[in-house]
Design a protein around this motif. Sequence first.
Motif, PDB file in Angstrom:
ATOM      1  N   ILE A 179      -3.533  10.676  99.777  1.00 53.29           N
ATOM      2  CA  ILE A 179      -4.893  10.045  99.700  1.00 53.29           C
ATOM      3  C   ILE A 179      -6.010  10.803 100.140  1.00 53.29           C
ATOM      4  O   ILE A 179      -6.810  10.690  99.583  1.00 53.29           O
ATOM      5  N   PRO A 180      -5.635  11.373 101.244  1.00 56.68           N
ATOM      6  CA  PRO A 180      -7.062  12.060 101.950  1.00 56.68           C
ATOM      7  C   PRO A 180      -7.200  13.376 100.880  1.00 56.68           C
ATOM      8  O   PRO A 180      -8.367  13.526 100.456  1.00 56.68           O
ATOM      9  N   ALA A 181      -6.179  13.928 100.322  1.00 57.46           N
ATOM     10  CA  ALA A 181      -6.296  15.181  99.377  1.00 57.46           C
ATOM     11  C   ALA A 181      -7.455  14.744  98.124  1.00 57.46           C
ATOM     12  O   ALA A 181      -8.127  15.305  97.660  1.00 57.46           O
ATOM     13  N   VAL A 182      -6.798  13.430  97.356  1.00 64.42           N
ATOM     14  CA  VAL A 182      -7.463  13.046  96.095  1.00 64.42           C
ATOM     15  C   VAL A 182      -8.902  12.509  96.524  1.00 64.42           C
ATOM     16  O   VAL A 182      -9.938  12.847  95.901  1.00 64.42           O
ATOM     17  N   LEU A 183      -9.108  11.820  97.538  1.00 67.19           N
ATOM     18  CA  LEU A 183     -10.278  11.170  98.159  1.00 67.19           C
ATOM     19  C   LEU A 183     -11.249  12.480  98.357  1.00 67.19           C
ATOM     20  O   LEU A 183     -12.586  12.556  97.743  1.00 67.19           O
ATOM     21  N   LYS A 184     -10.956  13.237  98.960  1.00 74.24           N
ATOM     22  CA  LYS A 184     -11.775  14.528  99.579  1.00 74.24           C
ATOM     23  C   LYS A 184     -11.902  15.373  98.240  1.00 74.24           C
ATOM     24  O   LYS A 184     -13.417  15.615  98.133  1.00 74.24           O
ATOM     25  N   TYR A 185     -11.338  15.466  97.331  1.00 69.03           N
ATOM     26  CA  TYR A 185     -11.321  16.182  96.100  1.00 69.03           C
ATOM     27  C   TYR A 185     -12.659  15.311  95.324  1.00 69.03           C
ATOM     28  O   TYR A 185     -13.530  16.080  94.850  1.00 69.03           O
TER      29      TYR A 185
ATOM     30  N   ASP B 107     -18.259   5.173  97.742  1.00 74.19           N
ATOM     31  CA  ASP B 107     -16.988   5.623  97.060  1.00 74.19           C
ATOM     32  C   ASP B 107     -15.817   5.526  97.982  1.00 74.19           C
ATOM     33  O   ASP B 107     -14.679   5.309  97.464  1.00 74.19           O
ATOM     34  N   VAL B 108     -16.118   5.765  99.236  1.00 77.45           N
ATOM     35  CA  VAL B 108     -15.200   5.871 100.140  1.00 77.45           C
ATOM     36  C   VAL B 108     -14.641   4.698 100.451  1.00 77.45           C
ATOM     37  O   VAL B 108     -13.228   4.244 100.547  1.00 77.45           O
TER      38      VAL B 108
ATOM     39  N   ASN C 282     -12.880   9.198 108.280  1.00 71.28           N
ATOM     40  CA  ASN C 282     -13.207  10.302 109.273  1.00 71.28           C
ATOM     41  C   ASN C 282     -11.913  10.924 109.848  1.00 71.28           C
ATOM     42  O   ASN C 282     -11.799  12.113 109.984  1.00 71.28           O
ATOM     43  N   THR C 283     -10.854  10.151 110.117  1.00 71.39           N
ATOM     44  CA  THR C 283      -9.739  10.714 110.933  1.00 71.39           C
ATOM     45  C   THR C 283      -9.080  11.228 109.588  1.00 71.39           C
ATOM     46  O   THR C 283      -8.469  12.577 110.023  1.00 71.39           O
ATOM     47  N   MET C 284      -9.153  10.919 108.372  1.00 78.08           N
ATOM     48  CA  MET C 284      -8.376  11.577 107.309  1.00 78.08           C
ATOM     49  C   MET C 284      -9.104  12.917 107.044  1.00 78.08           C
ATOM     50  O   MET C 284      -8.619  14.242 106.941  1.00 78.08           O
TER      51      MET C 284
ATOM     52  N   LEU D  62      -6.678  20.179  95.611  1.00 79.45           N
ATOM     53  CA  LEU D  62      -5.918  19.033  96.165  1.00 79.45           C
ATOM     54  C   LEU D  62      -4.654  19.360  96.683  1.00 79.45           C
ATOM     55  O   LEU D  62      -4.454  18.831  97.619  1.00 79.45           O
ATOM     56  N   SER D  63      -4.124  20.575  96.333  1.00 71.58           N
ATOM     57  CA  SER D  63      -2.989  21.182  97.122  1.00 71.58           C
ATOM     58  C   SER D  63      -3.225  21.601  98.413  1.00 71.58           C
ATOM     59  O   SER D  63      -2.450  21.013  99.337  1.00 71.58           O
ATOM     60  N   VAL D  64      -4.402  22.311  98.601  1.00 70.40           N
ATOM     61  CA  VAL D  64      -4.773  22.849 100.108  1.00 70.40           C
ATOM     62  C   VAL D  64      -4.930  21.515 101.078  1.00 70.40           C
ATOM     63  O   VAL D  64      -4.420  21.636 102.176  1.00 70.40           O
ATOM     64  N   TYR D  65      -5.611  20.607 100.520  1.00 70.37           N
ATOM     65  CA  TYR D  65      -5.971  19.434 101.396  1.00 70.37           C
ATOM     66  C   TYR D  65      -4.708  18.790 101.816  1.00 70.37           C
ATOM     67  O   TYR D  65      -4.692  18.329 102.914  1.00 70.37           O
ATOM     68  N   ALA D  66      -3.977  18.351 100.770  1.00 65.85           N
ATOM     69  CA  ALA D  66      -2.697  17.623 100.916  1.00 65.85           C
ATOM     70  C   ALA D  66      -1.710  18.557 101.965  1.00 65.85           C
ATOM     71  O   ALA D  66      -1.101  17.942 102.797  1.00 65.85           O
TER      72      ALA D  66
END
Length: 397
Positions: free
Chosen positions: A236-242, A254-255, A112-114, A207-211
Amino acid sequence: MRFTVFDENGDMLATNEYFSIGGGFVVNEATHVAHGQNVYFKDVKESSSMVAGDDERKNQDLVIAALPFTNAEDLLEVCRKQNMTVAQVVYENELQWRTPEEIKAQLFAIWNTMDFSIKNGCLSNEEYLPGRLSAKRRAPSLYKKLLRGLYNNNSVGYSSSSIASEPSKEESLTANTENSTSETGLSRVYLPRRTPKRLSLPALDYLSVYAIAVNEENAAGGRVVTAPTNGASGVIPAVLKYYLEFISDDPEKDVMEFLLTSAAIGMLYKRGASISAAEVGCQGEVGVACSMSAAGFAAVMGGTVEQVENAAEIGMEHNLGLTCDPIDGLVQIPCIERNALGAVKAVTAAQLALNGDGLHRVTLDQVIESMRQTGLDMQSKYKETSQGGLAVNVPVC
């Protein structure tokens, strides 16, 4: 940071210096000399000044992991022997310290913090990052472009006006004939100047915008998760969010699997090498984050333990030798872009591993050792600070 205690007369009673070595680890000179920067231990000494809660912490420190492992080979052997995934092994070890409810709650507190870091970075109204570079935030504008969708207002097919405006066959031949010979005598074909086009690759864009969003939050003093460090906190947040947004069928499961798998790989680097840019350069931060993410992505995609290990190996293999050279000492340039590239590399590494059988010539343990040796050989000017050894300045790259 130096802490000094004085009495009422101004006489010094005690003093100690503490160093941040990356990944949330803080040591003093004694622990650094005794354990090096590979700090992976808990130590609570008994004393008459123990306060409430210290007994509980002391008891926790005495607990031994149910399925201990020290390197990737050990981890694979445990997985095979117990018929478990990497995430299940880590989960079983966590049960020695915490209840299932506590483990789940803390994992989702991390995610959630990510997730909030991504949201805050994408929706920020601040135009520039703090600091002397006056770097402009890019995540908000990039995110707005993604929200427009994959299709723009341009017509896909031919319109009557576009057909009418096209040159006839005769006109085209005439144009080519008139420009068929250059001053040098070489034949050439007339081609009109092209208008700029925008390449749309949704996976790379998201991926890019999240990272970038997370690392801009870090650069602006926002809240991020050190996974493995502040400067590498966007991968890690970008890959997991994607994965959750575009692939996942069971986000809750999955989380947990992604984070537990990533954590196992992070442990291996912390034990076998380092996650400190002051010690081994940015390969120890963005490189490790890429490796952790690749393993996590391969795991939730259903990869075998061998494929997960292979993904982690590929993720680091192509970050070996990455130096830490932030401009003006700020974790902005090139750090923010490196997180975006690290996220893309992680997914690519996982895809390569998933398309193989898990068998490969170079093991994760070998890559970790190569990273350690590369870091030792790397000149201090290519690490986080020009001081070498311990990190002594604020930015974490």
